[in-house]
Design a protein around this motif. Structure first.
Motif, PDB file in Angstrom:
ATOM      1  N   LEU A   1      -0.982 -55.655 -73.569  1.00  0.00           N
ATOM      2  CA  LEU A   1      -0.646 -56.492 -72.432  1.00  0.00           C
ATOM      3  C   LEU A   1       0.549 -55.963 -71.648  1.00  0.00           C
ATOM      4  CD1 LEU A   1      -1.153 -59.980 -74.107  1.00  0.00           C
ATOM      5  CD2 LEU A   1      -2.728 -58.752 -72.608  1.00  0.00           C
ATOM      6  N   MET A   2       1.127 -54.853 -72.103  1.00  0.00           N
ATOM      7  CA  MET A   2       2.216 -54.204 -71.371  1.00  0.00           C
ATOM      8  C   MET A   2       1.703 -53.090 -70.468  1.00  0.00           C
ATOM      9  SD  MET A   2       4.960 -54.036 -74.514  1.00  0.00           S
ATOM     10  CE  MET A   2       6.213 -53.167 -73.580  1.00  0.00           C
ATOM     11  N   GLY A   3       0.367 -52.907 -70.449  1.00  0.00           N
ATOM     12  CA  GLY A   3      -0.247 -51.838 -69.666  1.00  0.00           C
ATOM     13  C   GLY A   3      -0.979 -50.882 -70.573  1.00  0.00           C
ATOM     14  N   VAL A   4      -2.038 -50.279 -70.072  1.00  0.00           N
ATOM     15  CA  VAL A   4      -2.843 -49.357 -70.872  1.00  0.00           C
ATOM     16  C   VAL A   4      -3.154 -48.112 -70.053  1.00  0.00           C
ATOM     17  CG1 VAL A   4      -3.899 -51.180 -72.262  1.00  0.00           C
ATOM     18  CG2 VAL A   4      -4.992 -50.480 -70.133  1.00  0.00           C
ATOM     19  N   GLU A   5      -3.523 -47.043 -70.751  1.00  0.00           N
ATOM     20  CA  GLU A   5      -4.006 -45.834 -70.105  1.00  0.00           C
ATOM     21  C   GLU A   5      -5.149 -45.258 -70.920  1.00  0.00           C
ATOM     22  OE1 GLU A   5      -0.836 -43.022 -69.789  1.00  0.00           O
ATOM     23  OE2 GLU A   5      -1.014 -42.353 -71.868  1.00  0.00           O
ATOM     24  N   TRP A   6      -5.996 -44.464 -70.273  1.00  0.00           N
ATOM     25  CA  TRP A   6      -7.161 -43.906 -70.934  1.00  0.00           C
ATOM     26  C   TRP A   6      -7.607 -42.666 -70.171  1.00  0.00           C
ATOM     27  CZ3 TRP A   6      -6.922 -48.183 -67.886  1.00  0.00           C
ATOM     28  CH2 TRP A   6      -7.668 -48.168 -66.717  1.00  0.00           C
ATOM     29  N   ARG A   7      -8.422 -41.836 -70.863  1.00  0.00           N
ATOM     30  CA  ARG A   7      -9.049 -40.698 -70.192  1.00  0.00           C
ATOM     31  C   ARG A   7     -10.314 -41.188 -69.483  1.00  0.00           C
ATOM     32  NH1 ARG A   7      -7.186 -37.767 -74.807  1.00  0.00           N
ATOM     33  NH2 ARG A   7      -5.915 -35.957 -74.202  1.00  0.00           N
ATOM     34  N   ALA A   8     -10.408 -40.903 -68.214  1.00  0.00           N
ATOM     35  CA  ALA A   8     -11.538 -41.373 -67.423  1.00  0.00           C
ATOM     36  C   ALA A   8     -12.855 -40.822 -67.970  1.00  0.00           C
ATOM     37  CB  ALA A   8     -11.365 -40.964 -65.966  1.00  0.00           C
ATOM     38  N   LEU A   9     -13.862 -41.684 -68.037  1.00  0.00           N
ATOM     39  CA  LEU A   9     -15.183 -41.295 -68.527  1.00  0.00           C
ATOM     40  C   LEU A   9     -16.207 -41.524 -67.429  1.00  0.00           C
ATOM     41  CD1 LEU A   9     -16.999 -40.444 -70.928  1.00  0.00           C
ATOM     42  CD2 LEU A   9     -17.197 -42.876 -71.505  1.00  0.00           C
ATOM     43  N   GLY A  10     -16.972 -40.498 -67.106  1.00  0.00           N
ATOM     44  CA  GLY A  10     -18.022 -40.637 -66.110  1.00  0.00           C
ATOM     45  C   GLY A  10     -17.639 -40.154 -64.732  1.00  0.00           C
TER      46      GLY A  10
ATOM     47  N   CYS B   1     -12.590 -44.201 -61.832  1.00  0.00           N
ATOM     48  CA  CYS B   1     -13.083 -43.291 -60.799  1.00  0.00           C
ATOM     49  C   CYS B   1     -12.695 -43.762 -59.407  1.00  0.00           C
ATOM     50  CB  CYS B   1     -14.577 -43.066 -60.942  1.00  0.00           C
ATOM     51  SG  CYS B   1     -15.026 -42.257 -62.494  1.00  0.00           S
ATOM     52  N   THR B   2     -13.652 -43.799 -58.502  1.00  0.00           N
ATOM     53  CA  THR B   2     -13.360 -43.984 -57.087  1.00  0.00           C
ATOM     54  C   THR B   2     -13.225 -45.448 -56.695  1.00  0.00           C
ATOM     55  OG1 THR B   2     -14.555 -41.953 -56.564  1.00  0.00           O
ATOM     56  CG2 THR B   2     -14.229 -43.489 -54.772  1.00  0.00           C
ATOM     57  N   VAL B   3     -12.317 -45.711 -55.745  1.00  0.00           N
ATOM     58  CA  VAL B   3     -12.242 -47.002 -55.058  1.00  0.00           C
ATOM     59  C   VAL B   3     -12.492 -46.722 -53.578  1.00  0.00           C
ATOM     60  CG1 VAL B   3     -10.838 -49.014 -54.494  1.00  0.00           C
ATOM     61  CG2 VAL B   3     -10.546 -47.866 -56.702  1.00  0.00           C
ATOM     62  N   CYS B   4     -13.497 -47.366 -53.016  1.00  0.00           N
ATOM     63  CA  CYS B   4     -13.855 -47.149 -51.600  1.00  0.00           C
ATOM     64  C   CYS B   4     -13.786 -48.488 -50.863  1.00  0.00           C
ATOM     65  CB  CYS B   4     -15.263 -46.565 -51.464  1.00  0.00           C
ATOM     66  SG  CYS B   4     -15.517 -45.042 -52.389  1.00  0.00           S
ATOM     67  N   ALA B   5     -13.465 -48.410 -49.562  1.00  0.00           N
ATOM     68  CA  ALA B   5     -13.324 -49.613 -48.744  1.00  0.00           C
ATOM     69  C   ALA B   5     -14.018 -49.406 -47.404  1.00  0.00           C
ATOM     70  CB  ALA B   5     -11.852 -49.943 -48.520  1.00  0.00           C
ATOM     71  N   VAL B   6     -14.465 -50.517 -46.805  1.00  0.00           N
ATOM     72  CA  VAL B   6     -15.039 -50.439 -45.465  1.00  0.00           C
ATOM     73  C   VAL B   6     -14.816 -51.779 -44.765  1.00  0.00           C
ATOM     74  CG1 VAL B   6     -17.365 -51.237 -46.112  1.00  0.00           C
ATOM     75  CG2 VAL B   6     -17.074 -49.719 -44.142  1.00  0.00           C
ATOM     76  N   LEU B   7     -14.611 -51.727 -43.474  1.00  0.00           N
ATOM     77  CA  LEU B   7     -14.416 -52.932 -42.667  1.00  0.00           C
ATOM     78  C   LEU B   7     -15.746 -53.335 -42.043  1.00  0.00           C
ATOM     79  CD1 LEU B   7     -12.231 -54.908 -41.598  1.00  0.00           C
ATOM     80  CD2 LEU B   7     -12.002 -53.406 -39.598  1.00  0.00           C
ATOM     81  N   VAL B   8     -16.124 -54.602 -42.197  1.00  0.00           N
ATOM     82  CA  VAL B   8     -17.412 -55.072 -41.689  1.00  0.00           C
ATOM     83  C   VAL B   8     -17.209 -56.244 -40.751  1.00  0.00           C
ATOM     84  CG1 VAL B   8     -18.627 -54.339 -43.795  1.00  0.00           C
ATOM     85  CG2 VAL B   8     -17.760 -56.691 -43.610  1.00  0.00           C
TER      86      VAL B   8
END
Length: 276
Positions: A33-42, A265-272
């Motif tokens: 609960l203090m924060g976590v980290e990991w190796r990205a998979l995929g 992985c990726t975070v993508c955004a678009v305005l609609v």
């Protein structure tokens, strides 16, 4: 004199961030609960290898020269920071016991924690890390926006992702059959199979990358990889005696809970556009 009755009960929105589209894990380990980290998979691509001996490029009797090099990907570390939410109840001690104050604060948290968590995840993660896909010409239709987001995610991640939609734009995803309900899980999914979170907290924020507010008549949509939520226990603060202010004779009670919301992985955004 009006008669005091029980509060009107409420039900959290069924497609918020704590429902079927995300994995919610209740944890007691304070370190998580203090924060976590990991190796990205995929996030690493899978390539096709073509054997030069089986193609027209085969060197035949000549020296094969340098061997065909295969590509290797070094997984990146990702992380998620803690988010602490609280709900407070305050009232005079006359006619309001400590137990009643705790019950009221707990009920407030149960009804509103999704809203608070969505707003915090939106402003602390989505708007910070997103790639903006909005064309130079300006906002696009909802269907076009979802198509662009799913294409963006598919280019970098091969699994099922999560579409993040403000509640104020949700109805528009139904009119074009952009979303359908999975009868088995009750979740909302796109034709490509990505799950959709419809968030009241998202609607309250409605900001783009960098925290820029959406113009009237528009809304921001985001897409991410899977979302994993670590949720701590609900803490009641303070105890009975410390909850009363002797100067005012008012009682204050807080309930708090810490969450760690991670995605990959990726975070993508678009305005609609949300109006004609």
């Amino acid at each position: 004199m009006r008669k005091l009755v029980q509060p009107i009960p409420g039900v959290p929105l069924p497609h918020g961030i704590l429902n079927a589209c995300t994995t919610v894990e209740d944890v007691t380990d304070v370190h998580e609960l203090m924060g976590v980290e990991w190796r990205a998979l995929g996030c690493c691509p899978v390539h096709e290898w073509k054997d030069p001996c089986l193609t027209d490029d085969s060197p035949g009797e000549e020296s094969p020269g340098e061997p065909v090099a295969k590509q290797f990907c070094r997984p990146e570390f990702e992380h998620a920071q803690p988010i602490t939410l609280y709900a407070g109840a305050e009232c005079s001690t006359f006619g309001w016991s400590y137990e009643e104050a705790v019950t009221h604060a707990r009920a407030t948290m149960a009804l509103g924690e999704q809203h608070g968590l969505e707003a915090a995840f939106w402003s602390g993660k989505l708007t910070v890390d997103a790639v903006d896909l909005t064309p130079a010409a300006g906002p696009v239709s909802v269907a076009q926006g979802v198509a662009a987001l799913e294409g963006c995610l598919a280019e970098s991640y091969g699994g099922v992702g999560v579409l993040h939609v403000p509640a104020g734009a949700a109805a528009l995803l139904g009119c074009c059959n952009v979303l359908t309900r999975d009868p088995a899980t009750g979740s909302l999914e796109t034709l490509a199979g990505n799950c959709a979170v419809i968030g009241a907290g998202y609607s309250a924020e409605n900001t783009g990358p960098g925290g820029i507010p959406a113009e009237p008549g528009t809304a921001w949509l985001y897409i991410t990889g899977p979302v994993h939520i670590r949720r701590g226990p609900l803490d009641v603060i303070p105890d009975r005696s410390a909850s009363v202010n002797p100067r005012t004779n008012d009682r204050r009670v807080l309930v708090e809970r810490t969450y760690v919301v991670g995605t990959t992985c990726t975070v993508c955004a678009v305005l609609v556009e949300v109006c004609a």
